[in-house]
Design an enzyme around this catalytic site. Structure first.
Site, PDB file in Angstrom:
ATOM      1  N   ARG A  76       9.741  51.996  42.437  1.00  0.00           N
ATOM      2  CA  ARG A  76       8.952  53.098  41.885  1.00  0.00           C
ATOM      3  C   ARG A  76      10.014  54.088  41.450  1.00  0.00           C
ATOM      4  O   ARG A  76      10.581  54.799  42.253  1.00  0.00           O
ATOM      5  CB  ARG A  76       8.025  53.695  42.927  1.00  0.00           C
ATOM      6  CG  ARG A  76       7.119  54.756  42.339  1.00  0.00           C
ATOM      7  CD  ARG A  76       6.219  55.375  43.383  1.00  0.00           C
ATOM      8  NE  ARG A  76       5.140  54.492  43.783  1.00  0.00           N
ATOM      9  CZ  ARG A  76       4.685  54.399  45.032  1.00  0.00           C
ATOM     10  NH1 ARG A  76       5.217  55.104  46.004  1.00  0.00           N
ATOM     11  NH2 ARG A  76       3.692  53.599  45.328  1.00  0.00           N
ATOM     12  N   PRO A  77      10.330  54.139  40.156  1.00  0.00           N
ATOM     13  CA  PRO A  77      11.589  54.707  39.659  1.00  0.00           C
ATOM     14  C   PRO A  77      11.729  56.235  39.673  1.00  0.00           C
ATOM     15  O   PRO A  77      11.855  56.881  38.634  1.00  0.00           O
ATOM     16  CB  PRO A  77      11.669  54.162  38.239  1.00  0.00           C
ATOM     17  CG  PRO A  77      10.244  54.027  37.823  1.00  0.00           C
ATOM     18  CD  PRO A  77       9.509  53.601  39.075  1.00  0.00           C
ATOM     19  N   CYS A  78      11.787  56.806  40.855  1.00  0.00           N
ATOM     20  CA  CYS A  78      11.999  58.249  40.953  1.00  0.00           C
ATOM     21  C   CYS A  78      13.406  58.642  40.499  1.00  0.00           C
ATOM     22  O   CYS A  78      13.654  59.793  40.163  1.00  0.00           O
ATOM     23  CB  CYS A  78      11.734  58.743  42.374  1.00  0.00           C
ATOM     24  SG  CYS A  78      12.645  57.890  43.658  1.00  0.00           S
ATOM     25  N   HIS A  79      14.317  57.661  40.429  1.00  0.00           N
ATOM     26  CA  HIS A  79      15.673  57.951  39.951  1.00  0.00           C
ATOM     27  C   HIS A  79      15.691  58.336  38.469  1.00  0.00           C
ATOM     28  O   HIS A  79      16.664  58.902  38.000  1.00  0.00           O
ATOM     29  CB  HIS A  79      16.608  56.755  40.202  1.00  0.00           C
ATOM     30  CG  HIS A  79      16.181  55.482  39.541  1.00  0.00           C
ATOM     31  ND1 HIS A  79      15.231  54.643  40.105  1.00  0.00           N
ATOM     32  CD2 HIS A  79      16.551  54.912  38.381  1.00  0.00           C
ATOM     33  CE1 HIS A  79      15.059  53.601  39.297  1.00  0.00           C
ATOM     34  NE2 HIS A  79      15.840  53.744  38.241  1.00  0.00           N
ATOM     35  N   ARG A  80      14.614  58.096  37.757  1.00  0.00           N
ATOM     36  CA  ARG A  80      14.556  58.412  36.328  1.00  0.00           C
ATOM     37  C   ARG A  80      14.159  59.859  36.051  1.00  0.00           C
ATOM     38  O   ARG A  80      14.055  60.261  34.894  1.00  0.00           O
ATOM     39  CB  ARG A  80      13.587  57.457  35.628  1.00  0.00           C
ATOM     40  CG  ARG A  80      14.068  56.008  35.690  1.00  0.00           C
ATOM     41  CD  ARG A  80      13.112  55.049  35.022  1.00  0.00           C
ATOM     42  NE  ARG A  80      13.531  53.672  35.283  1.00  0.00           N
ATOM     43  CZ  ARG A  80      12.718  52.633  35.283  1.00  0.00           C
ATOM     44  NH1 ARG A  80      11.434  52.797  35.013  1.00  0.00           N
ATOM     45  NH2 ARG A  80      13.183  51.423  35.549  1.00  0.00           N
TER      46      ARG A  80
END
Length: 167
Positions: A130-134
């Site tokens: 779940r790409p919270c790094h984006r």
């Protein structure tokens, strides 16, 4: 009952925790070594790598540059607000970034609640998939990442959203 396994990755050993299903597992957590608020596996909880085969295969393909979107069953958790934020994270395309402000605007979160939005992003139990790094700062800065800012930079570089730093 939950089961877990670990898998080696370029980011260090990942801990995967999930609830058994007929076909494998429904992922409840993916965490990294040294991660803020990472779950600890309770003594006596079964290790069951076979249930995670599909997930580990997808992670390997992602790190090999062959997969840009995960197809993983998740166990819902969090508050209604957190779930709204997390669903928005899932819609940020591979190889791109967005800002906290843009995400707040997209969700109709007023400026006074941007900190709550940041807290919801920080509470994401499914790092990487779940790409919270984006999500980055409006000025392009690498704001907090539970797995560490260095890993955030590595993930964004891997996805082509950032250029590698030449030293």
């Amino acid at each position: 009952m939950t089961v877990h396994t670990t898998v080696a990755s370029p980011l260090g050993e990942l801990l995967l925790v999930g609830e058994p299903t007929r076909d494998g597992v429904s992922l409840t957590s993916l965490s990294m070594p040294g991660q803020r608020n990472a779950p600890a596996v309770r003594t006596g909880r079964p290790r069951d790598p076979e249930r995670f085969t599909g997930i580990t295969r997808q992670l390997a393909a992602y790190f090999a540059g062959e997969l840009t979107a995960f197809d993983i069953e998740f166990t819902p958790g969090g508050t209604d607000f957190q779930q709204r934020v997390w669903q928005a994270l899932e819609r940020i395309p591979y190889g791109t970034t967005t800002t906290y402000g843009a995400l707040a605007e997209r969700l109709g979160v007023d400026r006074a609640r941007v900190q709550a939005l940041g807290a919801a992003i920080g509470a994401n139990p499914l790092l990487l998939v779940r790409p919270c790094h984006r999500v980055i700062g409006a000025d392009g800065s690498m704001r907090g990442y539970a797995g560490g800012v260095e890993r955030k930079v590595r993930l964004l570089t891997h996805e082509g959203a950032m250029q590698p730093t030449l030293v």
